[in-house]
Scaffold this active site. Sequence first.
Site, mmCIF file in Angstrom:
data_model
loop_
_atom_site.group_PDB
_atom_site.id
_atom_site.type_symbol
_atom_site.label_atom_id
_atom_site.label_comp_id
_atom_site.label_asym_id
_atom_site.label_seq_id
_atom_site.Cartn_x
_atom_site.Cartn_y
_atom_site.Cartn_z
ATOM 1 N N SER A 96 -6.075 4.365 9.586
ATOM 2 C CA SER A 96 -4.813 5.284 9.568
ATOM 3 C C SER A 96 -5.063 6.446 9.475
ATOM 4 O O SER A 96 -7.449 6.905 10.087
ATOM 5 C CB SER A 96 -5.062 5.590 7.625
ATOM 6 O OG SER A 96 -4.448 4.389 7.484
ATOM 7 N N LYS A 171 2.978 7.352 8.056
ATOM 8 C CA LYS A 171 1.595 7.032 6.884
ATOM 9 C C LYS A 171 0.911 7.758 6.479
ATOM 10 O O LYS A 171 1.180 7.883 4.982
ATOM 11 C CB LYS A 171 0.338 6.252 7.455
ATOM 12 C CG LYS A 171 -0.984 5.516 7.122
ATOM 13 C CD LYS A 171 -0.739 4.847 5.664
ATOM 14 C CE LYS A 171 -1.685 4.814 4.772
ATOM 15 N NZ LYS A 171 -2.704 3.915 5.082
ATOM 16 N N LYS A 239 -9.461 12.299 4.157
ATOM 17 C CA LYS A 239 -8.966 12.573 5.456
ATOM 18 C C LYS A 239 -7.396 12.702 5.945
ATOM 19 O O LYS A 239 -7.321 13.085 6.918
ATOM 20 C CB LYS A 239 -10.012 11.123 6.408
ATOM 21 C CG LYS A 239 -10.097 10.852 7.633
ATOM 22 C CD LYS A 239 -8.751 9.600 8.010
ATOM 23 C CE LYS A 239 -8.790 8.526 7.226
ATOM 24 N NZ LYS A 239 -7.857 7.228 8.038
#
Length: 295
Positions: A96, A171, A239
């Site tokens: 990701s 995502k 993140k």
Amino acid sequence: MSKIGFIGLGIMGRPMAGHLLDAGHQVTTVARPRGLDEGLAAKGMKELASPKAVAEQAEIIITMVPDTPDVEEVLFGENGVIEGLQPGTLVIDMSSIAPVPTQEFAQRIAKAGGEYVDAPVSGGEGGAINAALTIMVGATQEGFVRAQPILEIMGKTITHVGDHGAGQTCKVANQIVVALTIEAVAEGLLFASRAGADVAKVREALLGGLAQSKILDVHGERMIKRTFDPGFRIRLHQKDLNLALTSARAFNLALPGTANAQQLFQACAANGGADWDHAGILRALEKLADHEIGE
């Protein structure tokens, strides 16, 4: 059967690579100081010295590493994949990472003669173990068609979202929704507990109504049982939300709920919880309330 290089054997990567081995593919990885997982070794996985060495023997490369710089290092660093890339190699990044660098990576791999696919996943450790991941794909039509049979070994729902970078964009959107839903579940259960209700019964009731969700089911149970071992680590969700907020600034877009969730994750990290499961966001809310659910 294909020769596959799988780089990134973490909580998610280990079971994903295991499914490929179970399906009869030849799978290699990069040697690590602590050695190869015994279960994967028993299934026939082999270690090689570097990403370059893995690429020299592979028809397909899969990366499953934590962040954008990690993907860049694996693909383009010293002894990286690109140095050993064979013509026509399919490179599937299931990490990701940021959408814009993903587009740049795709261009560099294409220039070197490969085919790039971004295919980040959702479903957590359970989805990886059960080969039930949701996979969001950014690729050319040709790249998607080539990648699909491999992705179907690891996932249950595979969607071709669009061209390179679209999988990563999807995502990021997913991680926004997941973070805010986890926070909502935590707030609801905390409210019920502080009001004196049985939170297990409250969760059971909510699962029968409009508030029903997989997060209420899975992470609500985690919160009640206080099982905060990952799962999906808070630092990794931080993140992902950072990717969302950085992009939002570039788009001149306000994401107030996302920013709030990020601050609650940061409160967890400040209290030693960077490696808690993201359901641990409850603990930050509990500190604010001076109350733990179930008390």
